[in-house]
Design a protein around this motif. Structure first.
Motif, mmCIF file in Angstrom:
data_model
loop_
_atom_site.group_PDB
_atom_site.id
_atom_site.type_symbol
_atom_site.label_atom_id
_atom_site.label_comp_id
_atom_site.label_asym_id
_atom_site.label_seq_id
_atom_site.Cartn_x
_atom_site.Cartn_y
_atom_site.Cartn_z
ATOM 1 N N GLU B 100 0.764 -1.272 -0.011
ATOM 2 C CA GLU B 100 0.054 -0.422 -0.139
ATOM 3 C C GLU B 100 1.069 1.055 0.042
ATOM 4 N N ARG B 101 0.758 1.680 -0.646
ATOM 5 C CA ARG B 101 1.324 3.101 -0.996
ATOM 6 C C ARG B 101 0.639 5.088 -0.543
ATOM 7 N N THR B 102 0.778 4.821 0.112
ATOM 8 C CA THR B 102 -0.530 6.107 0.578
ATOM 9 C C THR B 102 0.531 7.895 0.286
ATOM 10 N N LEU B 103 0.445 8.917 -0.260
ATOM 11 C CA LEU B 103 0.893 10.386 0.153
ATOM 12 C C LEU B 103 -0.255 10.628 1.551
ATOM 13 N N ILE B 104 0.611 11.380 2.324
ATOM 14 C CA ILE B 104 -0.306 11.931 3.233
ATOM 15 C C ILE B 104 0.440 12.816 3.858
ATOM 16 N N GLY B 105 -0.884 13.692 3.927
ATOM 17 C CA GLY B 105 -0.385 15.196 4.186
ATOM 18 C C GLY B 105 -1.646 15.809 3.237
ATOM 19 N N SER B 106 -1.347 17.412 3.041
ATOM 20 C CA SER B 106 -1.518 18.260 2.228
ATOM 21 C C SER B 106 -0.187 18.947 1.917
ATOM 22 N N GLY B 107 -0.940 20.136 1.451
ATOM 23 C CA GLY B 107 0.532 21.633 1.134
ATOM 24 C C GLY B 107 1.782 20.845 0.557
ATOM 25 N N ALA B 108 2.728 21.906 1.514
ATOM 26 C CA ALA B 108 3.752 21.469 0.827
ATOM 27 C C ALA B 108 4.873 20.784 1.233
ATOM 28 N N HIS B 109 4.523 20.049 2.240
ATOM 29 C CA HIS B 109 5.133 19.274 3.174
ATOM 30 C C HIS B 109 4.513 17.740 4.097
#
Lengths: 440, 309
Positions: B100-109
């Motif tokens: 499972e691959r996930t991009l966590i968070g929001s914004g630039a970081h």
């Protein structure tokens, strides 16, 4: 102004203030170490790790500039070598001690300006207990060292110790570059002591003084003649400070070559960071970052800065503490890049001008609130952009314009309400009463 | 997954929340396979297919166990013969279960999280190496990653290529991040680990849409298992190596093609239609401010001279 001598038994005495300030900083350093070890969000500034890494490299005989983003004098890395040899908090202790020393120097400069008693201690407390000030020092920011050098230079000027002032000036310009903006002010202040400022205000009646000043104002040629006149003090100041600067810079260059030249000097002179910051120029720079700037475009940021520095210096150079303060505020406001740590550069000078302001405390507080509100407004848009990912570049740029205009407004208010002791006051001028100069 | 062509309506809204792009990719059994390396001390991740020129390694990384890793930035569409699929019934290497691959968070970081579960019998100690190829639009902070190693979150970390923190994407290049850590044992034969890579977006090139898309590709994921001493080592025997060798297994798609765009990150971008307006207003405001300060200074100077103290 004036009043009784320092009351050492008062709860507001200098000794108690310094001790309390030192305690606060010590506790914050200890807390900072705990937070760094236990919480995901670090207390320590990222720059402190850059300094420490650079110092560690220096201790191993390598160049501190091998550390990415180290853009300071090798002197700073040298000061922090004990971070590696003793304890990583060494640098924070040094910066906090410099903070305390700055408080002591403020206290001494105010004494030379004829300020005593509660006013003097209150102004000192304004620096020592400014939350912004002690937070950045305990987080590991090195600006307190620069502040101490600037204050020492002012102290030496007021005592008439030109050689020591010149030495520190050479060191601080090597260390941080931005104090180069003060050079014209220092040279004007060291001008011919037979000028009307030093003499007429002492000897003439008030009416004659006003008349002479008006005539001087109308004669700009006379101003430039006075500026170009090379008296003994100006020559000493220029030669000594230049020698110290080139000596330190030369040693650094011989050790670290072009990398030092670019990272520690040229980077600061040519810095155009497109990333968002308080400056009104950030969006302009980002919108142009895909191609090089034309000469006209480069001048858009340079000319206003040059003009405002010239104007402020021309009028207020004789009042060194005030001139340095307003120059610094203007320099930061008109700069192409503004980060929060730059505010310390003028915070440290504020206690020196407060005793001379005619601004009512409530109005002064309102100005501070307005300045803080403009900053907060900018931070809210920056948060939306950086941490929430909304495209609010235009709104953020408007917020930076608003912050800039508030800075100009507050600066204008401060200038308008300032009573320079070197122009209007009948209090003896400290500049004339030194061991190295004569009263003409 | 939404394709890029399905986003224009949302991208016209500058204040809309950017949550529509795929931020999670899930792979189950049957989606991916392991390829085994024929050499346990040297790994090459460079393309050498007949259709493309062999791309020389642009970096070499040595792992804590001594393995030498050849890194090529160019996206690999096929692999050198250094990795082969093992369909033998004697294969006792790791068995892929879930990724499972996930991009966590929001914004630039944000953080790119990789959660992998494999099955492996009689495994004494297992390592995973994740090699992320980052485009110029994002970067990993070496200092931040070294902090993770210092806190023993990972065993080893390295960044190759452009890891400049300050330049915009237009003036930056790609980079490769190597993360080396261990599996946790969930049950006797199940191995699971979760790796989180903190990433930061660079300022993208200007456009009219208001946002730039940064494509994050499928990583190289390599698994290495040290078997218990008493186990049958037919896995190693298959490769002709000794019982103590620790062969690496590369996780890849059935087609052996590495997806160049697995997850997508929307980054706010400046709009070049504002260039002239911003330049004009910025210059005007700064010059007006100079005039204001000039007038104030002059009048203040004159005014104070005419007052008595």
């Amino acid at each position: 102004m004036g009043g009784s001598n320092v009351d050492s038994n008062s709860w507001l005495s200098k000794g108690r203030l310094l001790l309390l300030a030192a305690s606060v900083r010590f506790l914050l350093i200890v807390y900072g170490e705990w937070q760094d070890a236990h919480l995901e969000v670090r207390y320590t500034d990222i720059d402190y790790h850059v300094f420490s890494d650079a110092a560690s490299l220096l201790a191993r005989g390598r160049s501190p500039f091998d550390r990415d983003t180290y853009r300071y004098s090798p002197l700073l890395a040298l000061i922090l070598v004990p971070n590696t040899l003793l304890h990583r908090a060494w640098g924070k202790i040094i910066f906090s001690l410099a903070d305390i020393l700055a408080g002591h120097l403020i206290h001494e400069v105010l004494h030379l300006q004829g300020i005593h008693g509660k006013t003097r201690n209150l102004c000192t407390a304004l620096w020592l207990f400014n939350p912004f000030t002690f937070t950045i020092a305990t987080r590991g920011n090195c600006e307190a060292i620069v502040c101490c050098m600037i204050l020492r230079i002012i102290y030496c000027f007021l005592k008439g110790n030109i050689v020591e002032a010149a030495i520190w000036y050479g060191v601080v310009v090597h260390f941080r570059i931005y104090p180069i903006i003060y050079v014209v002010a220092f040279l004007i202040a060291l001008g011919n002591r037979s000028s009307i400022f030093a003499t007429k205000s002492r000897q003439s009646s008030h009416v004659e003084e006003t008349d002479h000043l008006r005539k001087w104002q109308l004669t700009s040629i006379r101003f430039f003649m006075d500026l170009l006149y090379l008296n003994k003090e100006r020559i000493i100041f220029g030669v000594v400070s230049g020698t110290v600067f080139f000596f330190l810079t030369g040693i650094s260059y011989s050790l670290y070559k072009d990398k030092f030249l670019y990272e520690a000097l040229l980077y600061h002179l040519t810095r155009t960071d497109p990333r968002h910051n308080f400056s009104i120029y950030f969006y302009y720079i980002y919108l142009h970052h895909g191609y090089s700037f034309t000469l006209v475009e480069r001048l858009i940021s340079f000319i206003p800065q040059f003009l405002v520095q010239s104007v402020l210096t021309a009028y207020y150079a004789k009042d060194i503490p005030f001139c340095l303060f307003i120059q610094t505020v203007a320099f930061v406001a008109f700069n192409k890049v503004i980060t929060a740590q730059y505010f310390v550069w003028f915070f440290v000078l504020m206690p020196l001008i407060l005793p001379w302001t005619r601004l009512a405390p409530l109005k002064g507080f309102m100005c501070f609130l307005l300045w803080s509100a403009a900053q907060l407004h900018w931070l809210l848009w920056a948060y939306k952009l950086e941490f929430q990912g909304y495209n609010v570049f235009f709104q953020l740029w408007i917020a930076s314009l608003a912050f800039f205009l508030v800075n100009i407004f507050v600066l204008s208010v401060i200038i308008w309400h300032h009573s320079s002791p070197y122009i209007t006051s009948k209090v003896p001028l400290p500049l004339g009463e030194t061991k190295n100069t004569k009263i003409h | 997954m939404d394709s890029r062509d399905e986003r224009p309506e949302e991208m016209k809204c500058s204040m809309c929340v950017r949550h529509s792009l795929p931020k999670t990719a899930v792979y189950n059994e049957g989606d991916l396979q392991f390829l085994m390396s024929g050499n346990s001390t040297f790994l090459s991740l460079c393309s050498c297919s007949n259709l493309t020129r062999s791309i020389p390694a642009f970096a070499q990384h040595r792992l804590p166990d001594g393995t030498l890793l050849n890194l090529c930035y160019e996206p690999v569409d096929s692999f050198c013969e250094s990795f082969t699929s093992l369909e033998s019934s004697n294969y006792l290497g790791p068995e892929f279960l879930k990724l499972e691959r996930t991009l966590i968070g929001s914004g630039a970081h944000r953080a790119l999280e990789t959660s992998i579960t494999v099955k492996h019998e009689r495994c004494k100690e297992c390592h995973v190496m994740i090699i992320e190829r980052l485009p110029s639009g994002v970067f990993a902070d070496l200092f931040e990653l070294e902090g993770l190693v210092a806190r023993a979150v990972y065993d080893d970390v390295a960044i190759y290529g452009d890891h400049n923190l300050e330049l915009p994407a237009l003036n930056s290049y790609e980079s490769v991040v190597v993360l080396y850590t261990r599996f946790n044992f969930n049950s006797e034969n199940l191995l699971h680990t979760q790796v989180s890579l903190p990433l930061h977006a660079r300022y993208p090139p200007l456009n009219l849409e208001g946002y730039a898309v940064v494509d994050l590709s499928f990583p190289y994921i390599l698994v290495q298992c040290i078997r218990t001493e008493n186990s049958l080592d037919s896995f190693s025997e298959t490769l002709g190596s000794s019982k103590k060798d620790m062969a690496w297994a590369l996780l890849t798609t059935k087609s052996r093609i590495i997806p160049a765009s697995e997850l997508q990150w929307l980054v706010p971008a400046g709009n070049f239609k504002y260039t002239n307006v911003v330049a004009t207003i910025t210059a005007s405001v700064s010059l007006i401010a100079v005039v204001v300060l000039w007038v104030i200074s002059t009048n203040s100077f004159h005014s104070h001279k005419s007052k008595k103290i």
